[in-house]
Scaffold this active site. Sequence first.
Site, PDB file in Angstrom:
ATOM      1  N   GLY A 139      48.251  36.253  44.711  1.00  9.51           N
ATOM      2  CA  GLY A 139      49.071  36.395  45.921  1.00  9.51           C
ATOM      3  C   GLY A 139      48.265  36.098  47.169  1.00  9.51           C
ATOM      4  N   ARG A 171      50.750  39.569  54.509  1.00 11.33           N
ATOM      5  CA  ARG A 171      51.047  40.718  55.358  1.00 11.33           C
ATOM      6  C   ARG A 171      49.835  41.613  55.647  1.00 11.33           C
ATOM      7  NH1 ARG A 171      56.006  43.526  52.743  1.00 11.33           N
ATOM      8  NH2 ARG A 171      55.710  42.109  50.987  1.00 11.33           N
ATOM      9  N   GLY A 219      63.089  43.766  40.255  1.00 11.63           N
ATOM     10  CA  GLY A 219      63.836  43.236  39.124  1.00 11.63           C
ATOM     11  C   GLY A 219      64.531  44.396  38.414  1.00 11.63           C
ATOM     12  N   ARG A 222      17.048  60.092  55.419  1.00 11.09           N
ATOM     13  CA  ARG A 222      17.163  58.702  54.988  1.00 11.09           C
ATOM     14  C   ARG A 222      16.609  58.527  53.573  1.00 11.09           C
ATOM     15  NH1 ARG A 222      14.304  55.620  59.576  1.00 11.09           N
ATOM     16  NH2 ARG A 222      14.575  53.915  58.087  1.00 11.09           N
ATOM     17  N   THR A 281      55.185  34.332  38.447  1.00 15.90           N
ATOM     18  CA  THR A 281      54.377  35.219  37.601  1.00 15.90           C
ATOM     19  C   THR A 281      54.253  34.694  36.167  1.00 15.90           C
ATOM     20  OG1 THR A 281      56.397  36.540  37.335  1.00 15.90           O
ATOM     21  CG2 THR A 281      54.782  37.346  38.911  1.00 15.90           C
ATOM     22  N   TYR A 324      48.282  43.937  37.635  1.00 13.64           N
ATOM     23  CA  TYR A 324      48.331  43.277  38.944  1.00 13.64           C
ATOM     24  C   TYR A 324      47.174  43.734  39.814  1.00 13.64           C
ATOM     25  CZ  TYR A 324      52.817  42.007  37.118  1.00 13.64           C
ATOM     26  OH  TYR A 324      53.778  41.487  36.296  1.00 13.64           O
ATOM     27  N   GLY A 325      46.518  42.770  40.438  1.00  7.91           N
ATOM     28  CA  GLY A 325      45.352  43.065  41.271  1.00  7.91           C
ATOM     29  C   GLY A 325      45.660  43.916  42.481  1.00  7.91           C
ATOM     30  N   TYR A 335      10.603  63.107  64.157  1.00  8.32           N
ATOM     31  CA  TYR A 335      10.686  62.023  63.170  1.00  8.32           C
ATOM     32  C   TYR A 335       9.537  62.164  62.179  1.00  8.32           C
ATOM     33  CZ  TYR A 335      10.276  57.585  60.831  1.00  8.32           C
ATOM     34  OH  TYR A 335      10.171  56.631  59.852  1.00  8.32           O
ATOM     35  N   LYS A 364      43.531  39.874  49.769  1.00  9.21           N
ATOM     36  CA  LYS A 364      44.126  41.215  49.636  1.00  9.21           C
ATOM     37  C   LYS A 364      43.446  42.080  48.578  1.00  9.21           C
ATOM     38  CE  LYS A 364      48.386  41.709  47.892  1.00  9.21           C
ATOM     39  NZ  LYS A 364      49.852  41.746  47.886  1.00  9.21           N
TER      40      LYS A 364
HETATM   41  C1  UD1 Z   1      57.744  41.142  40.359  1.00  6.76           C
HETATM   42  C2  UD1 Z   1      58.723  41.069  39.201  1.00  6.76           C
HETATM   43  C3  UD1 Z   1      59.825  42.095  39.428  1.00  6.76           C
HETATM   44  C4  UD1 Z   1      59.243  43.477  39.585  1.00  6.76           C
HETATM   45  C5  UD1 Z   1      58.197  43.488  40.698  1.00  6.76           C
HETATM   46  C6  UD1 Z   1      57.481  44.794  40.734  1.00  6.76           C
HETATM   47  C7  UD1 Z   1      58.713  38.743  38.498  1.00  6.76           C
HETATM   48  C8  UD1 Z   1      59.440  37.465  38.516  1.00  6.76           C
HETATM   49  N1  UD1 Z   1      59.275  39.739  39.155  1.00  6.76           N
HETATM   50  O1  UD1 Z   1      58.471  40.765  41.524  1.00  6.76           O
HETATM   51  O2  UD1 Z   1      60.712  42.080  38.321  1.00  6.76           O
HETATM   52  O3  UD1 Z   1      60.261  44.426  39.854  1.00  6.76           O
HETATM   53  O4  UD1 Z   1      57.206  42.458  40.462  1.00  6.76           O
HETATM   54  O5  UD1 Z   1      56.646  44.808  41.860  1.00  6.76           O
HETATM   55  O6  UD1 Z   1      57.686  38.834  37.849  1.00  6.76           O
HETATM   56  N2  UD1 Z   1      51.559  36.317  41.380  1.00  6.76           N
HETATM   57  C9  UD1 Z   1      50.627  35.369  41.024  1.00  6.76           C
HETATM   58  N3  UD1 Z   1      51.013  34.067  40.919  1.00  6.76           N
HETATM   59  C10 UD1 Z   1      52.277  33.671  41.155  1.00  6.76           C
HETATM   60  C11 UD1 Z   1      53.221  34.646  41.522  1.00  6.76           C
HETATM   61  C12 UD1 Z   1      52.835  35.956  41.611  1.00  6.76           C
HETATM   62  O7  UD1 Z   1      49.468  35.696  40.807  1.00  6.76           O
HETATM   63  O8  UD1 Z   1      52.548  32.479  41.020  1.00  6.76           O
HETATM   64  C13 UD1 Z   1      51.140  37.716  41.500  1.00  6.76           C
HETATM   65  C14 UD1 Z   1      51.227  38.183  42.936  1.00  6.76           C
HETATM   66  O9  UD1 Z   1      49.973  38.097  43.550  1.00  6.76           O
HETATM   67  C15 UD1 Z   1      51.647  39.613  42.805  1.00  6.76           C
HETATM   68  C16 UD1 Z   1      52.384  39.682  41.484  1.00  6.76           C
HETATM   69  O10 UD1 Z   1      52.042  38.516  40.788  1.00  6.76           O
HETATM   70  O11 UD1 Z   1      50.535  40.484  42.725  1.00  6.76           O
HETATM   71  C17 UD1 Z   1      53.875  39.815  41.649  1.00  6.76           C
HETATM   72  O12 UD1 Z   1      54.374  38.662  42.271  1.00  6.76           O
HETATM   73  P1  UD1 Z   1      55.575  38.675  43.286  1.00  6.76           P
HETATM   74  O13 UD1 Z   1      55.969  37.286  43.529  1.00  6.76           O
HETATM   75  O14 UD1 Z   1      55.256  39.530  44.427  1.00  6.76           O
HETATM   76  O15 UD1 Z   1      56.717  39.348  42.401  1.00  6.76           O
HETATM   77  P2  UD1 Z   1      57.772  40.379  42.912  1.00  6.76           P
HETATM   78  O16 UD1 Z   1      58.760  39.666  43.726  1.00  6.76           O
HETATM   79  O17 UD1 Z   1      57.120  41.569  43.461  1.00  6.76           O
END
Ligand code: UD1
Length: 456
Positions: free
Chosen positions: A11, A15, A137, A331, A79, A100-101, A364, A22
């Site tokens: 990501g 923000r 989701g 120190r 994802t 997730y990181g 000191y 991040k």
């Molecule tokens: C995702 C889920 C959603 C869930 C939510 C929970 C999907 C399609 N949706 O949505 O069902 O409720 O998380 O928070 O998976 N990332 C990548 N590469 C990409 C896309 C995303 O590394 O190409 C990473 C992002 O950095 C992030 C995470 O995957 O940490 C989630 O991606 P994001 O696009 O934010 O998914 P959400 O819309 O939050």
Amino acid sequence: MSLGVVILAAGKGTRMRSALPKVLHPLAGRPLLRHVLDAAEAVGAARVCVVYGHGGEMVPSTLADAECAWVEQAERLGTGHAVQQALPAMTGVERVLVLYGDVPLIEPETLNRLVADSAETALGLLTMTLADPTGYGRIVRDADGRVLRSVEHKDASDAERAITEVNTGIIVAHRQRLEDWLGRVGNDNVQREYYLTDVIGLATGDGVDVVTAQPETLEEVAGINDRIQLAELERYHQRRTAECLMRRGTTIIDPARIDIRGTLECERDVVLDVNLICEGRVRIGAGARIGPNCLLKDCEIGPGVEVLANCVIEGARVGAGARVGPFARLRPEADLGRDCHVGNFVEIKKSQIAEGSKVNHLTYIGDTEMGRGVNIGAGTITCNYDGANKHRTVIGDGAFIGSNTALVAPVNIGAGATIGAGSVIVRDAPAEQLTLARGRQVTIEGWERPVKKPKV
Ligand code: UD1
Ligand code: CA
């Protein structure tokens, strides 16, 4: 059964409004991603692969010591696409867990439960129920409560949007099946992304029974998108750390005003006053008291020690029963023996101070070996640095150093020696003798102050 862990961290983190990626922002003093890597290790991952974003080279270089594979996802296509990039690094494992990181507080126990509960099937899902599921989701189940699929908020119908059970994003899947399902995921959706969540519908279509588990707390699965959420999770995490300490017998005057960035081990009946920051590895012995506004870093505080307000103690050891501060700075390699007193506006570096010695005010002490029962007068300075090299000062047992003395190192003060106040000591001072090095006091008989000439 071997488990691989894929951590999505591609990501942009827009923000955060930050030059720092991040997942490198710290929580409890460690990068968010480090917390997730630790969770992967805690569940016994045989392989770990982090998917990082285009231009995010700072991520693997900052965490270069992590035992994991790094894969760059050049284009953020979703994802599902992200997990696909990591699959080559997962060869040989039976199941793959996706983390997730930017979800740093996931508990290994929760993951173990998810992995165990879904051991008999090809897909396990961590879900939660939210009063306000907006944005997440949704988990669509059939009349018998079996999971059918997951639908993204943006793609969902009004009826689906009314579902309050949501996808946390964390899944565990049989590796080979996952590879097959991801190969079949398309991007025909509102966001034109390859959704990992689409594997759920593909799995049930293949007759796979999808098993779900839930986290103990919502914070475990909370993602961080901005600095406000970061601060909220930081406070939550600190509160939990404080509660853990309190349960084990530490008094914390205000658990909302303590920050543990590393590990703090306390024996029983330690009292921690407000605004304590601990970094690295800190150990505090039984009954010790830490006053308000102290910073303790990589140090060992003995039993019964009293650290008064506003002290900074780093890389030091404080012996049992000693008293430090207020406003003292210890120190690295400051080593205080039992019952020493180090008082206000005193700085001590790389020095051993033996039992019962007192360094009470405005001093000191650097590169010094001090015996027992020594008394150091206010304003004493060890002049340990000549501009090029550091030199040692040795002070024998029971020596008494008068106030405002400069000890120009290298120099030895013998045991029981007394140094007159205001001395500049450049040569060794013998044991048991009074040594002075200052101008003699004289009084000029009959001297008169000048007076102003009267104006004419
Ligand atoms: C995702 C889920 C959603 C869930 C939510 C929970 C999907 C399609 N949706 O949505 O069902 O409720 O998380 O928070 O998976 N990332 C990548 N590469 C990409 C896309 C995303 O590394 O190409 C990473 C992002 O950095 C992030 C995470 O995957 O940490 C989630 O991606 P994001 O696009 O934010 O998914 P959400 O819309 O939050
Ligand atoms: Ca998200």
